[in-house]
Design a protein around this motif. Sequence first.
Motif, PDB file in Angstrom:
ATOM      1  N   ILE A  11       0.847  -1.185   0.000  1.00  0.00           N
ATOM      2  CA  ILE A  11       0.000   0.000   0.000  1.00  0.00           C
ATOM      3  C   ILE A  11       0.885   1.237   0.000  1.00  0.00           C
ATOM      4  O   ILE A  11       1.802   1.342   0.812  1.00  0.00           O
ATOM      5  CB  ILE A  11      -0.905   0.023   1.263  1.00  0.00           C
ATOM      6  N   ILE A  12       0.608   2.171  -0.903  1.00  0.00           N
ATOM      7  CA  ILE A  12       1.302   3.463  -0.920  1.00  0.00           C
ATOM      8  C   ILE A  12       0.258   4.511  -0.552  1.00  0.00           C
ATOM      9  O   ILE A  12      -0.749   4.656  -1.248  1.00  0.00           O
ATOM     10  CB  ILE A  12       1.921   3.761  -2.299  1.00  0.00           C
ATOM     11  N   THR A  13       0.496   5.223   0.551  1.00  0.00           N
ATOM     12  CA  THR A  13      -0.515   6.127   1.085  1.00  0.00           C
ATOM     13  C   THR A  13       0.103   7.152   2.020  1.00  0.00           C
ATOM     14  O   THR A  13       1.257   7.012   2.423  1.00  0.00           O
ATOM     15  CB  THR A  13      -1.583   5.311   1.856  1.00  0.00           C
ATOM     16  N   LYS A  14      -0.675   8.158   2.387  1.00  0.00           N
ATOM     17  CA  LYS A  14      -0.239   9.053   3.451  1.00  0.00           C
ATOM     18  C   LYS A  14      -0.490   8.341   4.774  1.00  0.00           C
ATOM     19  O   LYS A  14      -1.131   7.295   4.813  1.00  0.00           O
ATOM     20  CB  LYS A  14      -0.943  10.401   3.378  1.00  0.00           C
ATOM     21  N   ALA A  15      -0.011   8.917   5.868  1.00  0.00           N
ATOM     22  CA  ALA A  15      -0.010   8.233   7.160  1.00  0.00           C
ATOM     23  C   ALA A  15      -1.327   8.345   7.925  1.00  0.00           C
ATOM     24  O   ALA A  15      -1.337   8.576   9.128  1.00  0.00           O
ATOM     25  CB  ALA A  15       1.146   8.752   8.004  1.00  0.00           C
ATOM     26  N   GLY A  16      -2.437   8.160   7.248  1.00  0.00           N
ATOM     27  CA  GLY A  16      -3.734   8.190   7.916  1.00  0.00           C
ATOM     28  C   GLY A  16      -3.926   6.946   8.771  1.00  0.00           C
ATOM     29  O   GLY A  16      -3.639   5.832   8.322  1.00  0.00           O
ATOM     30  N   PRO A  17      -4.433   7.102   9.987  1.00  0.00           N
ATOM     31  CA  PRO A  17      -4.553   5.952  10.889  1.00  0.00           C
ATOM     32  C   PRO A  17      -5.501   4.873  10.391  1.00  0.00           C
ATOM     33  O   PRO A  17      -5.237   3.679  10.588  1.00  0.00           O
ATOM     34  CB  PRO A  17      -5.049   6.569  12.198  1.00  0.00           C
ATOM     35  N   GLY A  18      -6.588   5.244   9.761  1.00  0.00           N
ATOM     36  CA  GLY A  18      -7.537   4.241   9.266  1.00  0.00           C
ATOM     37  C   GLY A  18      -6.930   3.380   8.172  1.00  0.00           C
ATOM     38  O   GLY A  18      -7.093   2.151   8.167  1.00  0.00           O
ATOM     39  N   THR A  19      -6.225   4.014   7.257  1.00  0.00           N
ATOM     40  CA  THR A  19      -5.597   3.270   6.162  1.00  0.00           C
ATOM     41  C   THR A  19      -4.494   2.368   6.692  1.00  0.00           C
ATOM     42  O   THR A  19      -4.361   1.218   6.265  1.00  0.00           O
ATOM     43  CB  THR A  19      -5.033   4.236   5.104  1.00  0.00           C
ATOM     44  N   ILE A  20      -3.710   2.867   7.628  1.00  0.00           N
ATOM     45  CA  ILE A  20      -2.649   2.046   8.225  1.00  0.00           C
ATOM     46  C   ILE A  20      -3.261   0.850   8.942  1.00  0.00           C
ATOM     47  O   ILE A  20      -2.804  -0.287   8.771  1.00  0.00           O
ATOM     48  CB  ILE A  20      -1.772   2.885   9.178  1.00  0.00           C
TER      49      ILE A  20
END
Length: 106
Positions: A11-20
């Motif tokens: 996964i390539i994403t910003k450090a959002g807690p839900g996505t993590i």
Amino acid sequence: MSEYMTACDCIITKAGPGTIAEALICGRPILLNGYIPCQEEGNVSYVLDNGVGAYSEDPSEIANVVARWFDTASLDLQTMSAKAKLLGRPQATFDIVRELTEMVSE
């Protein structure tokens, strides 16, 4: 969201807690490419300190990291996937609701 994440190898994403959290539940390594100052900064160190991903804001470096992860001789992707799966807490929402219900019932 889990259907899309499980179709991916990382996964390539910003450090959002839900996505993590969702990526960990799915056992997917995470390449963080940004964060909201103060609000998400701690999420970056959490991912890095637990060995479940990397961080870069530079597109060229992001491409290099992904290429390294997918190198057939590298075990990084498998190792990070295993660590991510161990950190994932798929029942966390239910646990929170159960605890809140108990608090209200007291």
